[in-house]
Design a protein around this motif. Structure first.
Motif, PDB file in Angstrom:
ATOM      1  N   ALA A 138       0.855  -1.186   0.000  1.00 17.90           N
ATOM      2  CA  ALA A 138       0.000   0.000   0.000  1.00 17.90           C
ATOM      3  C   ALA A 138       0.888   1.232   0.000  1.00 17.90           C
ATOM      4  O   ALA A 138       2.117   1.145  -0.110  1.00 17.90           O
ATOM      5  CB  ALA A 138      -0.925  -0.012   1.222  1.00 17.90           C
ATOM      6  N   THR A 139       0.267   2.400   0.115  1.00 18.02           N
ATOM      7  CA  THR A 139       0.990   3.644   0.361  1.00 18.02           C
ATOM      8  C   THR A 139       0.374   4.318   1.572  1.00 18.02           C
ATOM      9  O   THR A 139      -0.820   4.145   1.862  1.00 18.02           O
ATOM     10  CB  THR A 139       0.935   4.599  -0.846  1.00 18.02           C
ATOM     11  OG1 THR A 139      -0.431   4.908  -1.144  1.00 18.02           O
ATOM     12  CG2 THR A 139       1.613   3.978  -2.055  1.00 18.02           C
ATOM     13  N   HIS A 140       1.201   5.069   2.308  1.00 14.90           N
ATOM     14  CA  HIS A 140       0.747   5.681   3.552  1.00 14.90           C
ATOM     15  C   HIS A 140       1.426   7.029   3.736  1.00 14.90           C
ATOM     16  O   HIS A 140       2.622   7.172   3.457  1.00 14.90           O
ATOM     17  CB  HIS A 140       1.082   4.751   4.725  1.00 14.90           C
ATOM     18  CG  HIS A 140       0.714   5.301   6.067  1.00 14.90           C
ATOM     19  ND1 HIS A 140      -0.594   5.331   6.522  1.00 14.90           N
ATOM     20  CD2 HIS A 140       1.473   5.850   7.057  1.00 14.90           C
ATOM     21  CE1 HIS A 140      -0.619   5.852   7.729  1.00 14.90           C
ATOM     22  NE2 HIS A 140       0.622   6.188   8.080  1.00 14.90           N
ATOM     23  N   ASP A 141       0.657   8.012   4.205  1.00 12.56           N
ATOM     24  CA  ASP A 141       1.181   9.332   4.533  1.00 12.56           C
ATOM     25  C   ASP A 141       1.407   9.397   6.041  1.00 12.56           C
ATOM     26  O   ASP A 141       0.458   9.326   6.820  1.00 12.56           O
ATOM     27  CB  ASP A 141       0.192  10.415   4.093  1.00 12.56           C
ATOM     28  CG  ASP A 141       0.688  11.829   4.387  1.00 12.56           C
ATOM     29  OD1 ASP A 141       1.796  11.977   4.945  1.00 12.56           O
ATOM     30  OD2 ASP A 141      -0.061  12.783   4.069  1.00 12.56           O
ATOM     31  N   PHE A 142       2.667   9.522   6.461  1.00 11.48           N
ATOM     32  CA  PHE A 142       2.998   9.578   7.881  1.00 11.48           C
ATOM     33  C   PHE A 142       2.762  10.971   8.478  1.00 11.48           C
ATOM     34  O   PHE A 142       3.011  11.175   9.661  1.00 11.48           O
ATOM     35  CB  PHE A 142       4.456   9.163   8.102  1.00 11.48           C
ATOM     36  CG  PHE A 142       4.697   7.696   7.920  1.00 11.48           C
ATOM     37  CD1 PHE A 142       4.605   6.820   8.994  1.00 11.48           C
ATOM     38  CD2 PHE A 142       5.005   7.175   6.674  1.00 11.48           C
ATOM     39  CE1 PHE A 142       4.811   5.461   8.825  1.00 11.48           C
ATOM     40  CE2 PHE A 142       5.213   5.817   6.499  1.00 11.48           C
ATOM     41  CZ  PHE A 142       5.124   4.952   7.575  1.00 11.48           C
ATOM     42  N   GLY A 143       2.266  11.897   7.654  1.00  8.35           N
ATOM     43  CA  GLY A 143       1.959  13.229   8.144  1.00  8.35           C
ATOM     44  C   GLY A 143       2.800  14.322   7.533  1.00  8.35           C
ATOM     45  O   GLY A 143       2.646  15.488   7.885  1.00  8.35           O
ATOM     46  N   ASN A 144       3.658  13.960   6.573  1.00  6.10           N
ATOM     47  CA  ASN A 144       4.492  14.972   5.927  1.00  6.10           C
ATOM     48  C   ASN A 144       4.068  15.240   4.484  1.00  6.10           C
ATOM     49  O   ASN A 144       4.782  15.900   3.734  1.00  6.10           O
ATOM     50  CB  ASN A 144       5.969  14.558   5.979  1.00  6.10           C
ATOM     51  CG  ASN A 144       6.205  13.156   5.415  1.00  6.10           C
ATOM     52  OD1 ASN A 144       5.367  12.627   4.686  1.00  6.10           O
ATOM     53  ND2 ASN A 144       7.337  12.555   5.761  1.00  6.10           N
ATOM     54  N   GLY A 145       2.912  14.700   4.102  1.00  9.30           N
ATOM     55  CA  GLY A 145       2.372  14.961   2.773  1.00  9.30           C
ATOM     56  C   GLY A 145       2.882  14.055   1.678  1.00  9.30           C
ATOM     57  O   GLY A 145       2.449  14.176   0.527  1.00  9.30           O
ATOM     58  N   ALA A 146       3.778  13.120   2.017  1.00  4.01           N
ATOM     59  CA  ALA A 146       4.344  12.226   1.009  1.00  4.01           C
ATOM     60  C   ALA A 146       3.707  10.849   1.105  1.00  4.01           C
ATOM     61  O   ALA A 146       3.340  10.392   2.191  1.00  4.01           O
ATOM     62  CB  ALA A 146       5.860  12.114   1.197  1.00  4.01           C
ATOM     63  N   ALA A 147       3.595  10.172  -0.029  1.00  2.83           N
ATOM     64  CA  ALA A 147       3.066   8.813  -0.075  1.00  2.83           C
ATOM     65  C   ALA A 147       4.229   7.827  -0.019  1.00  2.83           C
ATOM     66  O   ALA A 147       4.995   7.712  -0.982  1.00  2.83           O
ATOM     67  CB  ALA A 147       2.231   8.593  -1.328  1.00  2.83           C
ATOM     68  N   SER A 148       4.372   7.139   1.102  1.00  5.86           N
ATOM     69  CA  SER A 148       5.442   6.166   1.279  1.00  5.86           C
ATOM     70  C   SER A 148       4.952   4.779   0.909  1.00  5.86           C
ATOM     71  O   SER A 148       3.797   4.427   1.183  1.00  5.86           O
ATOM     72  CB  SER A 148       5.928   6.155   2.734  1.00  5.86           C
ATOM     73  OG  SER A 148       6.556   7.375   3.078  1.00  5.86           O
ATOM     74  N   ALA A 149       5.822   3.980   0.300  1.00  7.22           N
ATOM     75  CA  ALA A 149       5.495   2.591  -0.012  1.00  7.22           C
ATOM     76  C   ALA A 149       5.547   1.781   1.281  1.00  7.22           C
ATOM     77  O   ALA A 149       6.575   1.750   1.969  1.00  7.22           O
ATOM     78  CB  ALA A 149       6.479   2.032  -1.025  1.00  7.22           C
ATOM     79  N   THR A 150       4.432   1.147   1.618  1.00  8.82           N
ATOM     80  CA  THR A 150       4.303   0.447   2.896  1.00  8.82           C
ATOM     81  C   THR A 150       3.651  -0.917   2.684  1.00  8.82           C
ATOM     82  O   THR A 150       3.220  -1.255   1.587  1.00  8.82           O
ATOM     83  CB  THR A 150       3.431   1.258   3.879  1.00  8.82           C
ATOM     84  OG1 THR A 150       2.161   1.534   3.261  1.00  8.82           O
ATOM     85  CG2 THR A 150       4.095   2.569   4.263  1.00  8.82           C
ATOM     86  N   TYR A 151       3.590  -1.685   3.771  1.00 13.80           N
ATOM     87  CA  TYR A 151       2.748  -2.867   3.860  1.00 13.80           C
ATOM     88  C   TYR A 151       1.710  -2.620   4.956  1.00 13.80           C
ATOM     89  O   TYR A 151       1.972  -1.870   5.910  1.00 13.80           O
ATOM     90  CB  TYR A 151       3.564  -4.107   4.234  1.00 13.80           C
ATOM     91  CG  TYR A 151       4.571  -4.565   3.207  1.00 13.80           C
ATOM     92  CD1 TYR A 151       4.432  -4.278   1.854  1.00 13.80           C
ATOM     93  CD2 TYR A 151       5.677  -5.314   3.603  1.00 13.80           C
ATOM     94  CE1 TYR A 151       5.362  -4.719   0.923  1.00 13.80           C
ATOM     95  CE2 TYR A 151       6.617  -5.765   2.675  1.00 13.80           C
ATOM     96  CZ  TYR A 151       6.455  -5.451   1.339  1.00 13.80           C
ATOM     97  OH  TYR A 151       7.378  -5.888   0.419  1.00 13.80           O
ATOM     98  N   GLY A 152       0.578  -3.281   4.829  1.00 13.61           N
ATOM     99  CA  GLY A 152      -0.446  -3.169   5.858  1.00 13.61           C
ATOM    100  C   GLY A 152      -1.157  -4.477   6.068  1.00 13.61           C
ATOM    101  O   GLY A 152      -1.085  -5.393   5.236  1.00 13.61           O
ATOM    102  N   ILE A 153      -1.840  -4.587   7.204  1.00 12.24           N
ATOM    103  CA  ILE A 153      -2.683  -5.738   7.528  1.00 12.24           C
ATOM    104  C   ILE A 153      -4.099  -5.209   7.681  1.00 12.24           C
ATOM    105  O   ILE A 153      -4.420  -4.531   8.660  1.00 12.24           O
ATOM    106  CB  ILE A 153      -2.223  -6.428   8.833  1.00 12.24           C
ATOM    107  CG1 ILE A 153      -0.737  -6.795   8.749  1.00 12.24           C
ATOM    108  CG2 ILE A 153      -3.076  -7.667   9.113  1.00 12.24           C
ATOM    109  CD1 ILE A 153      -0.162  -7.323  10.062  1.00 12.24           C
TER     110      ILE A 153
END
Length: 486
Positions: A54-69
């Motif tokens: 997935a992609t996730h924004d940690f709060g800095n406005g950027a879409a980071s490549a992540t994994y999720g459950i």
């Protein structure tokens, strides 16, 4: 403090005071409340956990490549009850094999979720997981041989809260997201565009991956949460790959009520608590007479030393602000659980484990052939890097044993699968009062650390338990062994 530890500590201080703090916010944003799946009232059908990119924004406005459950990053908080059997369907939507290990659960080897229960891409693992232990905070995360560090860092981690009749009737906060919060603490590294990154190098293999920015529940700190005027409960997990975290309160002591394996015998007041990767603690914050209080987090082994040397090594991870709504107006508990002191005389066997960082070129070649990921090096326990088809220890079911652990360098967190233990000594001394309850993690650095554990569940040769350093890069590098219980 030797030179190597000094350099490690100073590096941690610079990271917190320097560039990493650039991604921290000048003002606190709201605390993300992780999604809760409450199963204490009953289970209908199988419980689906989907692992996917997935992609996730940690709060800095950027879409980071992540994994999720079941989400873009991390997994849900599963709230379950002692006596249940949880029918999981864990589906692997990643391009690589993975696993899901139930860290802290007292369960048989075949459903433990270690590297022998690997899930191929596109496949589903369907364990029926029995919940037989006391109320406690546990978690689940990737445990794929050679890939644990990167997969967990990218987001394959979730929390399981076990309740029992005593915990449900206790006069403690338990309104989830109101006065009862689960906090997943992590350190992250971001590139110039704000995207999360993970890189390995010789230094990373040696020290473990260490980010420079504190993240709580997938959001860059500092964070804030409004709560009722009363007692507030924080259930805290250190889900870092390698960072030890020092926790304190802005005002007053830390009020600790539980550790990895459940409630302490009595509430412990501490100036601070040191949390290794994989550890959990539960604390209470009294906001009946205070308008606010903050949970502070320091990177490194000693926040006071770093703060004094560099300044700015401590950050307010979470500020709790009380409102006019009445909350739980209960006394801070003095007695919590009936915990007798551990009796070393009950142990039938004593085993010794030497954690080794420097093993030489010959073992490095073997370690790579055995699936360990170490960039050309190797780490070992008792002279042997991890090997999937080798059983290192054989334990008899029902026996109580003492395990003695030593290291050749730096501070390590040591974890044993399959149950909980009591710490007899930590680094050659009695453990701090907040670590004298049920645990599955122990710190090891100077001298021996000794734990006493009873092995009540079977783990056959084709589904053994693991013991390992919980610096995830060290685990991937071969600092792990296997044992059966029969």
């Amino acid at each position: 403090m030797n030179r190597r530890r000094f350099l490690k500590a100073s590096g941690a201080g610079v990271a917190m005071a320097g560039a990493g703090m650039g991604w921290a916010q000048t003002g606190a944003r709201p605390l993300p409340v992780l999604a809760m799946t409450d199963l204490t009232g009953g289970i209908e059908g199988r419980i689906a956990l989907g692992l996917a990119p997935a992609t996730h924004d940690f709060g800095n406005g950027a879409a980071s490549a992540t994994y999720g459950i079941n989400s873009s990053y991390l997994g849900p908080v599963l709230r379950v009850k002692q006596g249940q059997t949880l029918p999981f369907d864990v589906s692997n939507g990643l391009a690589d094999p993975t696993t899901l290990h139930w860290h802290g659960l007292h369960i048989p080897g075949p459903v433990d979720g270690g590297p022998h229960q690997e899930i191929a891409p596109g496949q589903t693992w369907s364990p029926d997981v029995p919940i037989q232990q006391r109320a406690s905070m546990n978690w689940f995360h990737s445990h794929t041989h050679g890939r644990t560090a990167q997969q967990t860092y990218k987001g394959l981690a979730g929390v399981m809260l076990i309740e029992d009749d005593a915990s449900l009737s206790a006069d403690l906060p338990r309104s989830y997201g109101v006065d009862d919060f689960t906090l997943v603490l992590q350190d992250k590294l971001f590139d110039g565009a704000g995207r999360m990154r993970y890189e390995v190098s010789g230094e990373v293999f040696e020290d473990g991956f260490q980010g420079d920015t504190l993240v709580v529940n997938g959001a860059i700190a500092p964070l804030a949460q409004t709560v009722p005027r009363g007692l507030v409960r924080l259930r805290i997990l250190n889900a870092c790959n390698a960072r030890f975290l020092t926790l304190s309160m802005a005002e007053g002591p830390v009020q600790v009520i539980a550790s990895d394996g459940g409630f302490l015998a009595a509430r412990v007041e501490a100036d601070s608590i040191l949390m290794s990767p994989g550890e959990r603690y539960e604390i209470l914050v009294d906001l009946r007479r205070a308008a606010s209080n903050s949970l502070n987090v320091s990177f490194g082994e000693g926040g006071g030393f770093l703060a004094g040397l560099f300044g700015g090594a401590e950050t307010a991870a979470l500020t709790l602000n009380s409102n006019a709504e009445p909350g739980l107006d209960a006394a801070l508990p003095d007695a919590l659980a009936n915990l007798a002191p551990p009796e070393p005389s009950a142990a039938r066997v004593t085993r010794s484990f030497a954690l080794e960082m420097d093993t030489g070129a010959d073992l490095a070649a073997l370690a790579a052939n055995w699936g360990n990921f170490c960039g050309g090096g190797a780490m070992a326990i008792n002279g042997q890097p991890m090997k999937m088809d080798r059983i290192d220890e054989a334990v008899r079911r029902g026996d109580t044993e003492i395990w003695r652990i030593s290291v050749d360098d730096m501070l390590h967190p040591f974890h044993i699968h399959g149950g909980s233990f009591r710490i007899l000594s930590q680094n050659g001394a009695p453990p701090p009062a907040y670590a004298q309850g049920w645990k599955d993690m122990v710190h090891v650095e100077d001298g021996w650390s000794e734990v006493m554990m009873r092995f009540d569940h079977e783990a056959p040769a084709d589904a053994p338990y693991m013991y390992h350093c919980h610096i995830l890069e060290h685990e991937d590098c071969g600092m792990m062994g296997q044992f059966t219980v029969t």
